[in-house]
Design a protein around this motif. Structure first.
Motif, PDB file in Angstrom:
ATOM      1  N   MET A  55       0.844  -1.195   0.000  1.00  0.00           N
ATOM      2  CA  MET A  55       0.000   0.000   0.000  1.00  0.00           C
ATOM      3  C   MET A  55       0.882   1.249   0.000  1.00  0.00           C
ATOM      4  SD  MET A  55      -3.121   0.980   2.567  1.00  0.00           S
ATOM      5  CE  MET A  55      -2.074   1.089   4.014  1.00  0.00           C
ATOM      6  N   HIS A  56       0.526   2.198  -0.837  1.00  0.00           N
ATOM      7  CA  HIS A  56       1.259   3.457  -0.921  1.00  0.00           C
ATOM      8  C   HIS A  56       0.624   4.469   0.039  1.00  0.00           C
ATOM      9  CE1 HIS A  56       3.055   1.806  -4.576  1.00  0.00           C
ATOM     10  NE2 HIS A  56       1.828   1.477  -4.956  1.00  0.00           N
ATOM     11  N   ILE A  57       1.410   5.018   0.943  1.00  0.00           N
ATOM     12  CA  ILE A  57       0.888   5.930   1.963  1.00  0.00           C
ATOM     13  C   ILE A  57       1.384   7.344   1.683  1.00  0.00           C
ATOM     14  CG2 ILE A  57       0.664   6.400   4.422  1.00  0.00           C
ATOM     15  CD1 ILE A  57       1.357   3.488   4.949  1.00  0.00           C
ATOM     16  N   HIS A  58       0.449   8.302   1.695  1.00  0.00           N
ATOM     17  CA  HIS A  58       0.767   9.703   1.438  1.00  0.00           C
ATOM     18  C   HIS A  58       0.383  10.522   2.675  1.00  0.00           C
ATOM     19  CE1 HIS A  58       0.887   8.627  -2.930  1.00  0.00           C
ATOM     20  NE2 HIS A  58      -0.103   7.811  -2.563  1.00  0.00           N
ATOM     21  N   HIS A 104      -3.841   3.189  -2.448  1.00  0.00           N
ATOM     22  CA  HIS A 104      -3.200   4.414  -1.969  1.00  0.00           C
ATOM     23  C   HIS A 104      -3.953   4.899  -0.737  1.00  0.00           C
ATOM     24  CE1 HIS A 104      -0.614   5.359  -5.547  1.00  0.00           C
ATOM     25  NE2 HIS A 104      -1.486   4.534  -6.118  1.00  0.00           N
ATOM     26  N   LEU A 105      -3.232   5.210   0.329  1.00  0.00           N
ATOM     27  CA  LEU A 105      -3.834   5.765   1.529  1.00  0.00           C
ATOM     28  C   LEU A 105      -3.365   7.203   1.684  1.00  0.00           C
ATOM     29  CD1 LEU A 105      -5.424   5.516   4.197  1.00  0.00           C
ATOM     30  CD2 LEU A 105      -3.295   4.721   5.263  1.00  0.00           C
ATOM     31  N   TRP A 106      -4.339   8.127   1.764  1.00  0.00           N
ATOM     32  CA  TRP A 106      -4.052   9.549   1.917  1.00  0.00           C
ATOM     33  C   TRP A 106      -4.421   9.962   3.339  1.00  0.00           C
ATOM     34  CZ3 TRP A 106      -1.825  12.197  -2.125  1.00  0.00           C
ATOM     35  CH2 TRP A 106      -1.768  11.509  -3.342  1.00  0.00           C
ATOM     36  N   VAL A 107      -3.454  10.451   4.088  1.00  0.00           N
ATOM     37  CA  VAL A 107      -3.629  10.764   5.501  1.00  0.00           C
ATOM     38  C   VAL A 107      -3.327  12.240   5.729  1.00  0.00           C
ATOM     39  CG1 VAL A 107      -2.850  10.259   7.843  1.00  0.00           C
ATOM     40  CG2 VAL A 107      -2.935   8.426   6.139  1.00  0.00           C
ATOM     41  N   ALA A 131      -5.514   9.344  11.220  1.00  0.00           N
ATOM     42  CA  ALA A 131      -5.234   7.913  11.229  1.00  0.00           C
ATOM     43  C   ALA A 131      -4.375   7.547  12.428  1.00  0.00           C
ATOM     44  CB  ALA A 131      -4.517   7.505   9.944  1.00  0.00           C
ATOM     45  N   THR A 132      -4.371   6.252  12.752  1.00  0.00           N
ATOM     46  CA  THR A 132      -3.510   5.721  13.805  1.00  0.00           C
ATOM     47  C   THR A 132      -2.526   4.722  13.198  1.00  0.00           C
ATOM     48  OG1 THR A 132      -4.949   3.835  14.295  1.00  0.00           O
ATOM     49  CG2 THR A 132      -5.361   5.897  15.501  1.00  0.00           C
ATOM     50  N   PRO A 133      -1.388   4.508  13.846  1.00  0.00           N
ATOM     51  CA  PRO A 133      -0.470   3.471  13.361  1.00  0.00           C
ATOM     52  C   PRO A 133      -1.121   2.097  13.304  1.00  0.00           C
ATOM     53  CG  PRO A 133       0.619   4.886  14.963  1.00  0.00           C
ATOM     54  CD  PRO A 133      -0.826   5.254  14.980  1.00  0.00           C
ATOM     55  N   GLU A 134      -1.986   1.788  14.299  1.00  0.00           N
ATOM     56  CA  GLU A 134      -2.663   0.496  14.321  1.00  0.00           C
ATOM     57  C   GLU A 134      -3.573   0.325  13.107  1.00  0.00           C
ATOM     58  OE1 GLU A 134      -2.519   1.773  18.766  1.00  0.00           O
ATOM     59  OE2 GLU A 134      -2.563   2.717  16.780  1.00  0.00           O
ATOM     60  N   GLY A 135      -4.316   1.376  12.760  1.00  0.00           N
ATOM     61  CA  GLY A 135      -5.216   1.313  11.612  1.00  0.00           C
ATOM     62  C   GLY A 135      -4.463   1.157  10.306  1.00  0.00           C
ATOM     63  N   ILE A 136      -3.366   1.887  10.160  1.00  0.00           N
ATOM     64  CA  ILE A 136      -2.556   1.786   8.948  1.00  0.00           C
ATOM     65  C   ILE A 136      -1.973   0.381   8.821  1.00  0.00           C
ATOM     66  CG2 ILE A 136      -0.434   2.591   7.842  1.00  0.00           C
ATOM     67  CD1 ILE A 136      -1.073   5.377   8.959  1.00  0.00           C
ATOM     68  N   ASP A 137      -1.484  -0.164   9.924  1.00  0.00           N
ATOM     69  CA  ASP A 137      -0.931  -1.508   9.908  1.00  0.00           C
ATOM     70  C   ASP A 137      -1.987  -2.539   9.490  1.00  0.00           C
ATOM     71  OD1 ASP A 137       1.272  -3.438  10.598  1.00  0.00           O
ATOM     72  OD2 ASP A 137      -0.191  -4.107  12.088  1.00  0.00           O
ATOM     73  N   TYR A 138      -3.230  -2.362   9.976  1.00  0.00           N
ATOM     74  CA  TYR A 138      -4.309  -3.292   9.621  1.00  0.00           C
ATOM     75  C   TYR A 138      -4.625  -3.215   8.129  1.00  0.00           C
ATOM     76  CZ  TYR A 138      -8.744  -5.823   9.974  1.00  0.00           C
ATOM     77  OH  TYR A 138      -9.756  -6.735   9.816  1.00  0.00           O
ATOM     78  N   LEU A 139      -4.643  -2.005   7.561  1.00  0.00           N
ATOM     79  CA  LEU A 139      -4.902  -1.864   6.129  1.00  0.00           C
ATOM     80  C   LEU A 139      -3.788  -2.513   5.313  1.00  0.00           C
ATOM     81  CD1 LEU A 139      -6.315   1.758   5.618  1.00  0.00           C
ATOM     82  CD2 LEU A 139      -7.521  -0.350   6.192  1.00  0.00           C
ATOM     83  N   GLN A 140      -2.559  -2.311   5.736  1.00  0.00           N
ATOM     84  CA  GLN A 140      -1.430  -2.887   4.996  1.00  0.00           C
ATOM     85  C   GLN A 140      -1.500  -4.407   4.956  1.00  0.00           C
ATOM     86  OE1 GLN A 140       1.770  -0.779   7.136  1.00  0.00           O
ATOM     87  NE2 GLN A 140       2.347   0.133   5.184  1.00  0.00           N
ATOM     88  N   LYS A 141      -2.026  -5.010   6.002  1.00  0.00           N
ATOM     89  CA  LYS A 141      -2.106  -6.460   6.075  1.00  0.00           C
ATOM     90  C   LYS A 141      -3.311  -7.028   5.331  1.00  0.00           C
ATOM     91  CE  LYS A 141       0.265  -6.853  10.542  1.00  0.00           C
ATOM     92  NZ  LYS A 141       0.105  -7.156  12.001  1.00  0.00           N
ATOM     93  N   ASN A 142      -4.319  -6.192   5.070  1.00  0.00           N
ATOM     94  CA  ASN A 142      -5.579  -6.717   4.553  1.00  0.00           C
ATOM     95  C   ASN A 142      -6.034  -6.143   3.216  1.00  0.00           C
ATOM     96  OD1 ASN A 142      -6.916  -8.503   6.833  1.00  0.00           O
ATOM     97  ND2 ASN A 142      -5.944  -6.771   7.862  1.00  0.00           N
ATOM     98  N   LEU A 143      -5.267  -5.218   2.638  1.00  0.00           N
ATOM     99  CA  LEU A 143      -5.661  -4.629   1.363  1.00  0.00           C
ATOM    100  C   LEU A 143      -4.576  -4.864   0.308  1.00  0.00           C
ATOM    101  CD1 LEU A 143      -7.242  -1.215   2.447  1.00  0.00           C
ATOM    102  CD2 LEU A 143      -8.388  -3.367   1.922  1.00  0.00           C
ATOM    103  N   PRO A 144      -4.950  -4.802  -0.972  1.00  0.00           N
ATOM    104  CA  PRO A 144      -3.964  -5.020  -2.040  1.00  0.00           C
ATOM    105  C   PRO A 144      -2.853  -3.970  -2.025  1.00  0.00           C
ATOM    106  CG  PRO A 144      -6.218  -5.105  -2.891  1.00  0.00           C
ATOM    107  CD  PRO A 144      -6.312  -4.591  -1.494  1.00  0.00           C
ATOM    108  N   GLU A 145      -1.726  -4.343  -2.607  1.00  0.00           N
ATOM    109  CA  GLU A 145      -0.575  -3.444  -2.617  1.00  0.00           C
ATOM    110  C   GLU A 145      -0.813  -2.194  -3.455  1.00  0.00           C
ATOM    111  OE1 GLU A 145       2.928  -5.466  -3.811  1.00  0.00           O
ATOM    112  OE2 GLU A 145       2.970  -6.816  -2.074  1.00  0.00           O
ATOM    113  N   GLU A 204      -7.724   1.829  -9.758  1.00  0.00           N
ATOM    114  CA  GLU A 204      -6.942   2.120  -8.569  1.00  0.00           C
ATOM    115  C   GLU A 204      -7.886   2.417  -7.415  1.00  0.00           C
ATOM    116  OE1 GLU A 204      -4.137   5.290  -9.353  1.00  0.00           O
ATOM    117  OE2 GLU A 204      -2.535   3.827  -9.655  1.00  0.00           O
ATOM    118  N   ILE A 205      -7.441   2.135  -6.209  1.00  0.00           N
ATOM    119  CA  ILE A 205      -8.217   2.433  -5.003  1.00  0.00           C
ATOM    120  C   ILE A 205      -7.450   3.462  -4.185  1.00  0.00           C
ATOM    121  CG2 ILE A 205      -9.183   1.524  -2.858  1.00  0.00           C
ATOM    122  CD1 ILE A 205      -9.363  -1.203  -4.244  1.00  0.00           C
ATOM    123  N   HIS A 206      -8.105   4.571  -3.905  1.00  0.00           N
ATOM    124  CA  HIS A 206      -7.544   5.612  -3.048  1.00  0.00           C
ATOM    125  C   HIS A 206      -8.426   5.714  -1.799  1.00  0.00           C
ATOM    126  CE1 HIS A 206      -4.787   7.341  -6.126  1.00  0.00           C
ATOM    127  NE2 HIS A 206      -5.727   6.904  -6.966  1.00  0.00           N
TER     128      HIS A 206
END
Length: 217
Positions: free
Chosen positions: A1-4, A185-188, A168-182, A160-162
């Protein structure tokens, strides 16, 4: 996941973020909604830089101007109800976008801190081959976003999915990284410290839906 992370550099965005957190300014729900909308506009502008464009010619009163326009369709989809004000900010910029809405909420079966995410109401266009922008102000555990995306595109494949979130929280970002396709894109707009024992964001801002639209039963 790409994080911005878009608040790392000082800008007017941080001014609006400070206001939506301020317990005194929060008392004005109209101002809270407007600031969330403004944050949505800033996020939409930053996200627009990553989309594909095509060349066009525009006829002006005095000649022809060679310029560009967005090449592919955009679908804005908000998680009700907290996402509505943020959605408006995105609509102000992506004015030709199709729009979708879906409900998701924490259901506490035993009135304790344990919960499941229930996704019920859904009204959305096709996402096939389009840029899907999923809008939700608060990324706490990440479970709501994952549950909604699984429901929305089981049979449809967006180009693409944005995912656009204000806080956001670190816990939430970690959960998305483990459960969503690479290719997501996550915009924070702002990254906060952590979740507390009730899975609320610290320092956060409170319940975004209640602050924008009033408390619920």
């Amino acid at each position: 996941m790409h994080i911005h992370y878009i608040s790392e550099q000082n800008s007017i965005l941080n001014h609006f973020l400070a206001q939506i957190r301020d317990i005194h300014i929060q008392k004005d729900s109209m101002r809270f909604r407007k600031n969330i909308e403004r944050i949505g506009e800033i996020m939409a502008y930053e996200l627009s830089k990553t989309l594909e464009y095509r060349a066009i010619d525009v006829q002006t009163p005095l000649g022809i101007k060679h310029t560009t326009t967005i090449a592919e369709p955009v679908v804005l989809c908000s998680i009700l109800r907290a996402g509505l004000a943020l959605h408006q900010g995105f609509m102000n910029f992506f004015d030709n976008a199709e729009n979708g809405f879906v409900s998701a909420y924490r259901h506490h079966y035993d009135n304790d801190d344990k919960f499941d995410i229930l996704v019920e109401y859904q009204a959305a266009p096709s996402f096939e081959g389009k840029n899907l922008i999923l809008i939700d102000p608060m990324l706490a555990t990440g479970q709501s976003i994952v549950a909604v995306l699984h429901k929305l595109h089981l049979e449809q494949k967006p180009k693409e999915i944005h995912i656009a979130v204000v806080i956001a929280t670190p816990e939430g970002i970690d959960y998305l990284q483990k459960n969503l396709p690479e290719n997501c894109h996550l915009w924070v707009a702002a990254l906060d410290d952590r979740l507390n024992e009730k899975n609320y964001i610290l320092p956060g801002l409170g319940d975004a839906g209640d602050l924008a639209y009033g408390s619920k039963l």
